[in-house]
Design a protein around this motif. Structure first.
Motif, short mmCIF file in Angstrom:
data_model
loop_
_atom_site.label_atom_id
_atom_site.label_comp_id
_atom_site.label_asym_id
_atom_site.label_seq_id
_atom_site.Cartn_x
_atom_site.Cartn_y
_atom_site.Cartn_z
N PRO A 135 5.19 8.83 15.25
CA PRO A 135 4.57 7.67 14.59
C PRO A 135 3.15 7.99 14.14
O PRO A 135 2.53 8.94 14.64
CB PRO A 135 4.59 6.60 15.68
CG PRO A 135 4.61 7.37 16.96
CD PRO A 135 5.39 8.61 16.69
N SER A 136 2.63 7.20 13.24
CA SER A 136 1.28 7.39 12.74
C SER A 136 0.26 6.89 13.76
O SER A 136 0.08 5.68 13.91
CB SER A 136 1.09 6.64 11.41
OG SER A 136 -0.27 6.63 11.05
N GLN A 137 -0.37 7.81 14.47
CA GLN A 137 -1.39 7.42 15.45
C GLN A 137 -2.59 6.76 14.76
O GLN A 137 -3.25 5.90 15.35
CB GLN A 137 -1.83 8.64 16.26
CG GLN A 137 -0.78 9.17 17.21
CD GLN A 137 -0.31 8.10 18.21
OE1 GLN A 137 -1.11 7.36 18.77
NE2 GLN A 137 1.00 8.03 18.41
N THR A 184 0.83 -1.21 0.00
CA THR A 184 0.00 0.00 0.00
C THR A 184 0.87 1.25 0.00
O THR A 184 2.04 1.22 0.38
CB THR A 184 -0.90 0.03 1.25
OG1 THR A 184 -0.08 -0.03 2.43
CG2 THR A 184 -1.89 -1.12 1.25
N PRO A 185 0.30 2.40 -0.40
CA PRO A 185 1.03 3.67 -0.26
C PRO A 185 1.33 3.95 1.22
O PRO A 185 0.64 3.46 2.12
CB PRO A 185 0.04 4.71 -0.82
CG PRO A 185 -0.87 3.93 -1.71
CD PRO A 185 -0.99 2.58 -1.07
N GLY A 186 2.36 4.75 1.45
CA GLY A 186 2.69 5.12 2.82
C GLY A 186 1.64 6.06 3.40
O GLY A 186 1.08 6.90 2.71
N VAL A 187 1.39 5.91 4.71
CA VAL A 187 0.39 6.73 5.39
C VAL A 187 0.91 8.16 5.55
O VAL A 187 2.02 8.38 6.05
CB VAL A 187 0.04 6.14 6.76
CG1 VAL A 187 -0.86 7.07 7.55
CG2 VAL A 187 -0.63 4.78 6.58
N LEU A 188 0.09 9.12 5.12
CA LEU A 188 0.46 10.54 5.23
C LEU A 188 -0.79 11.38 5.42
O LEU A 188 -1.91 10.88 5.34
CB LEU A 188 1.24 11.00 3.98
CG LEU A 188 0.69 10.62 2.59
CD1 LEU A 188 -0.53 11.42 2.21
CD2 LEU A 188 1.77 10.80 1.54
N ASN A 189 -0.59 12.67 5.70
CA ASN A 189 -1.71 13.61 5.78
C ASN A 189 -1.91 14.21 4.39
O ASN A 189 -1.07 14.97 3.91
CB ASN A 189 -1.40 14.72 6.79
CG ASN A 189 -1.32 14.19 8.21
OD1 ASN A 189 -2.13 13.35 8.60
ND2 ASN A 189 -0.33 14.65 8.96
N LEU A 199 -4.95 13.67 -5.21
CA LEU A 199 -4.23 12.42 -5.47
C LEU A 199 -3.87 11.72 -4.17
O LEU A 199 -4.07 10.51 -4.02
CB LEU A 199 -2.97 12.69 -6.29
CG LEU A 199 -2.01 11.49 -6.44
CD1 LEU A 199 -2.69 10.32 -7.14
CD2 LEU A 199 -0.73 11.90 -7.17
N GLN A 200 -3.35 12.48 -3.21
CA GLN A 200 -2.99 11.88 -1.92
C GLN A 200 -4.21 11.38 -1.17
O GLN A 200 -4.14 10.38 -0.45
CB GLN A 200 -2.19 12.88 -1.08
CG GLN A 200 -0.82 13.18 -1.66
CD GLN A 200 -0.01 14.11 -0.79
OE1 GLN A 200 -0.54 14.81 0.08
NE2 GLN A 200 1.29 14.15 -1.01
#
Length: 291
Positions: A99-101, A59-64, A69-70
């Motif tokens: 870290p990604s909460q 999967t794509p990396g988790v981001l805000n 597209l994001q």
């Protein structure tokens, strides 16, 4: 008895998810670069043995998300968190950011096994590893933690046996000779995009989308025509380069990789076109496969 199940790979951008998928599959399915947001789609890699099938999901990396597209990329991540038999949560031991909460909360609630893979330990030391293992044990207490190096192959040989032991008894979900859910054109698009990520800086790689218009397989050669879309005229000029040298280099590197992937001679033609602000346009994103 036949075992089969789904293993979803999640984590932040550039944690090593695609490198691990390629390592476990023994095949380059996902493009890999040092740049964040290399992976844009959800990619299935189908691992087969006589009595087992594991469907890996990269999967794509988790981001805000900052633009449409994001947003679509994060939809792929959210879909992957709905159902799986095992989750592989990859973390970069050198990542000093928060870290990604979002992921931590989701993985704590999910009622299936979670394996935390602390990656890139070849770039760290024992003290940092012990601190990282202690930290992640506190974040997701139910998870089993394994230090690895996906690039160097350290400890990756124990992952498949562990996953096989966790797979439920099921018939195969896919034909046993199938190794991915993606068509040939997808791998052409991604190979070209990888070379653009590697050869250009700043915003250019993130403003690019690749569409393969023609894929004709003959006895001795595959003839491919692909369009590289950018958002602005100025980007088109940079992508093509002086006397076309830059785009020629991309084409040569992509063709060499594609000849290895398809085990056949490749004739590759590249064209560059402008599609203004496609990353923010819902219709363009849908046409490009970001549903």
């Amino acid at each position: 008895m036949h075992k089969a199940g789904f293993v979803n790979i999640v984590g932040k951008p550039n944690a090593g998810k695609s490198t691990l998928l390629n390592r476990l599959m023994g095949e380059k399915l996902a493009i890999v670069t040092q740049k964040a947001q290399t992976t844009r789609h959800r990619i299935f890699g189908i691992y087969n043995e006589d009595d087992v099938q594991i469907v890996f999901s990269d999967t794509p990396g988790v981001l805000n998300p900052k633009y449409e597209l994001q947003e679509r990329m994060m939809d792929f991540v959210k879909d992957s968190l709905q159902d799986a038999d095992v989750f592989l949560f990859i973390v970069d031991i050198s990542d000093k950011a928060e870290p990604s909460q979002f992921l931590i909360e989701k993985l704590n609630k999910i009622p299936v096994p979670v394996l935390i893979l602390i990656n890139k330990i070849d770039l760290s030391n024992q003290e940092n590893l012990e601190k990282a293992m202690e930290f992640w044990h506190a974040q997701i207490p139910k998870a089993e933690i394994l230090p690895i190096s996906a690039t160097e192959g350290f400890n990756t040989d124990v992952i498949l046996p562990k996953l096989i032991s966790l797979m439920p008894e099921n018939p195969p979900y896919y034909d046993k000779d199938q190794f991915t859910d993606k068509p040939e054109r997808f791998f052409v698009n991604e190979t070209i995009r990888e070379k653009i990520l590697l050869n250009y800086e700043k915003e250019i790689p993130y403003s690019v989308e690749v569409v393969t218009e023609q894929f004709k397989e003959h006895e001795n050669v595959i003839v491919i025509e692909s369009i590289i879309y950018v958002e602005r005229e100025s980007q088109k000029g940079i992508l093509i380069g002086h006397k076309g040298e830059a785009i020629k280099k991309v084409g040569t590197e992509a063709r060499e990789d594609l000849e290895k992937f398809f085990a056949k001679k490749i004739h590759l033609n590249l064209f560059v076109k402008v599609k203004k602000d496609w990353r923010k346009n819902e219709r363009d994103l849908k046409n490009f496969g970001y549903r």
